[in-house]
Design a protein around this motif. Sequence first.
Motif, short mmCIF file in Angstrom:
data_model
loop_
_atom_site.label_atom_id
_atom_site.label_comp_id
_atom_site.label_asym_id
_atom_site.label_seq_id
_atom_site.Cartn_x
_atom_site.Cartn_y
_atom_site.Cartn_z
N VAL A 1 -3.90 3.99 -11.68
CA VAL A 1 -3.21 3.33 -10.57
C VAL A 1 -4.20 2.98 -9.46
O VAL A 1 -4.13 1.90 -8.87
CB VAL A 1 -2.07 4.22 -10.03
N LEU A 2 -5.13 3.89 -9.18
CA LEU A 2 -6.15 3.62 -8.16
C LEU A 2 -6.99 2.41 -8.55
O LEU A 2 -7.30 1.55 -7.70
CB LEU A 2 -7.04 4.84 -7.97
N SER A 3 -7.33 2.32 -9.82
CA SER A 3 -8.13 1.19 -10.29
C SER A 3 -7.37 -0.13 -10.15
O SER A 3 -7.92 -1.13 -9.67
CB SER A 3 -8.52 1.42 -11.76
N SER A 4 -6.09 -0.13 -10.55
CA SER A 4 -5.30 -1.36 -10.43
C SER A 4 -5.04 -1.71 -8.97
O SER A 4 -4.93 -2.89 -8.62
CB SER A 4 -3.97 -1.20 -11.17
N MET A 5 -4.97 -0.70 -8.12
CA MET A 5 -4.78 -0.94 -6.69
C MET A 5 -5.99 -1.67 -6.10
O MET A 5 -5.85 -2.59 -5.29
CB MET A 5 -4.55 0.39 -5.97
N LYS A 6 -7.17 -1.27 -6.52
CA LYS A 6 -8.39 -1.91 -6.02
C LYS A 6 -8.52 -3.34 -6.54
O LYS A 6 -9.15 -4.19 -5.89
CB LYS A 6 -9.61 -1.08 -6.41
N VAL B 1 0.83 -1.20 0.00
CA VAL B 1 0.00 0.00 0.00
C VAL B 1 0.87 1.26 0.00
O VAL B 1 0.49 2.28 -0.58
CB VAL B 1 -0.96 -0.02 1.21
N ILE B 2 2.05 1.19 0.62
CA ILE B 2 2.96 2.34 0.63
C ILE B 2 3.46 2.62 -0.79
O ILE B 2 3.57 3.78 -1.21
CB ILE B 2 4.14 2.10 1.59
N THR B 3 3.77 1.56 -1.53
CA THR B 3 4.21 1.73 -2.92
C THR B 3 3.14 2.44 -3.74
O THR B 3 3.41 3.43 -4.42
CB THR B 3 4.53 0.37 -3.55
N TYR B 4 1.92 1.92 -3.66
CA TYR B 4 0.82 2.50 -4.43
C TYR B 4 0.56 3.95 -4.02
O TYR B 4 0.41 4.83 -4.87
CB TYR B 4 -0.45 1.67 -4.24
N VAL C 1 -16.46 6.68 1.09
CA VAL C 1 -17.48 6.43 2.12
C VAL C 1 -18.10 5.05 1.92
O VAL C 1 -18.35 4.31 2.89
CB VAL C 1 -18.56 7.53 2.08
N GLN C 2 -18.32 4.66 0.66
CA GLN C 2 -18.89 3.35 0.37
C GLN C 2 -17.97 2.22 0.81
O GLN C 2 -18.43 1.14 1.19
CB GLN C 2 -19.19 3.23 -1.12
N PHE C 3 -16.66 2.47 0.78
CA PHE C 3 -15.69 1.48 1.23
C PHE C 3 -15.62 1.42 2.76
O PHE C 3 -14.86 0.62 3.31
CB PHE C 3 -14.30 1.78 0.67
N GLY C 4 -16.39 2.25 3.43
CA GLY C 4 -16.39 2.25 4.89
C GLY C 4 -15.26 3.03 5.51
O GLY C 4 -14.97 2.86 6.70
N ILE C 5 -14.62 3.89 4.73
CA ILE C 5 -13.52 4.71 5.24
C ILE C 5 -14.08 6.07 5.66
O ILE C 5 -14.65 6.79 4.83
CB ILE C 5 -12.43 4.89 4.18
N ASN D 1 -3.57 -8.15 -2.96
CA ASN D 1 -2.54 -8.13 -1.92
C ASN D 1 -2.54 -6.83 -1.11
O ASN D 1 -1.84 -6.74 -0.10
CB ASN D 1 -1.16 -8.32 -2.54
N VAL D 2 -3.28 -5.83 -1.56
CA VAL D 2 -3.30 -4.55 -0.85
C VAL D 2 -4.74 -4.08 -0.67
O VAL D 2 -5.65 -4.54 -1.38
CB VAL D 2 -2.50 -3.46 -1.62
N SER D 3 -4.92 -3.17 0.26
CA SER D 3 -6.24 -2.58 0.51
C SER D 3 -6.10 -1.07 0.52
O SER D 3 -5.16 -0.53 1.11
CB SER D 3 -6.81 -3.05 1.86
N VAL D 4 -7.03 -0.40 -0.14
CA VAL D 4 -7.01 1.06 -0.13
C VAL D 4 -7.27 1.55 1.28
O VAL D 4 -7.96 0.89 2.07
CB VAL D 4 -8.07 1.62 -1.10
N ASP D 5 -6.73 2.71 1.63
CA ASP D 5 -6.93 3.27 2.96
C ASP D 5 -7.20 4.76 2.86
O ASP D 5 -7.33 5.32 1.77
CB ASP D 5 -5.73 2.97 3.86
N ILE D 6 -7.27 5.42 4.01
CA ILE D 6 -7.58 6.84 4.05
C ILE D 6 -6.51 7.66 3.33
O ILE D 6 -6.80 8.67 2.68
CB ILE D 6 -7.75 7.32 5.52
N ILE D 7 -5.25 7.21 3.42
CA ILE D 7 -4.16 7.93 2.73
C ILE D 7 -4.37 7.86 1.22
O ILE D 7 -4.15 8.84 0.51
CB ILE D 7 -2.79 7.33 3.11
#
Length: 347
Positions: free
Chosen positions: A214-219, A192-195, A255-259, A223-229
């Motif tokens: 990049v956000l789309s590929s991250m989701k 997640v730090i890399t992304y 908000v939909q992701f619960g963040i 192996n990673v989860s999006v976060d508030i950062i």
Amino acid sequence: KHMVLAPVDLSRSCSLSGMHSSVNTGEEDEQELLKKMVGHSESGSKIISKIDYMDLVEKYTRDGNVSAAYDLLQSLRDKNICLPISVFKNLLAASGEQNDIRLSCRIFRELLVSPGKEPVSSDCYLNLARAFINTDDCMHLMTLLKEISESSLPCRLIVLNRIILALAESRQIDKVLMILQQMKEWECKPDVITYNSVLDILGRAGLVNEMLGVLSSMKEDCNVSVDIITYNTVLNGMRKACRFDMCLVIYNEMVQFGIKPDLLSYTAVIDSLGRSGNIKESLRLFDEMKQRQIRASVYVYRALIDCLKKSGDFQRALQLSDELKNTSSSDLAGPLDFKRHLRSHKH
């Protein structure tokens, strides 16, 4: 020249006068140093100071003959003669300035596996990145990074992330995206730090479409989860690029992701909505922010007041202006509050 070097013997049997006479005073040139070393070799003497070797390596480096300096270091290592890490760092800086990509990768590799406990400094990462500024040839770079990924280094992912940041600092965005794509196939995969680092790099460069990619590929990366950062970085990138239409979309997705939005999230989206003319939604989020007892900053108040004036709602603008005047500074978010949020997210 390098084949005649005698091995160093720093044993206590060496006399102080002998040691002193072998040290280069700084007035001898390259030929004098070589003559001294040859003389010691032919006489069978083993009293050659490391300072002599360092002087010759540094002379090669200063003269721009980085290949000769590196060859000398290699021959010394074969004789179990180890010079200080600072010599390698200076040589890396010189090879980076000359855009010698092959040699820069070799020296950086040796710095990583050096027996000392001293970590590789930020300057070393920047000097490695500097070597690739004027070339699109990334073969040596990718080979180095893949070796690091497959190595047993405990900090290998940190090293890869720092190389990405160094390339970004020298504005080599294409190489950053290339590395991110390749890392997905390597043993040491992006975290997640890399992304988040890549998202921040793209946001600062105003590359909105690449950021969304990049956000789309991250989701999609299991192996990673999006976060508030992640979302704060994207929101700020959209705001800086004046893509106000996307800010509300990104905010709703978060908000939909619960963040739960924080001070940084609200500030970015309220400002973006106000500047896009969506005053109603901007005021709704402002009220929600206060209900959650998240202190607004003076910037948010003034941004809303300006937007209300532009929309002709002078009465509400006056109300907010009075509210700001009656709010003590301790009840307003200041620079330190933003810094605290950034630090807490990093940890």
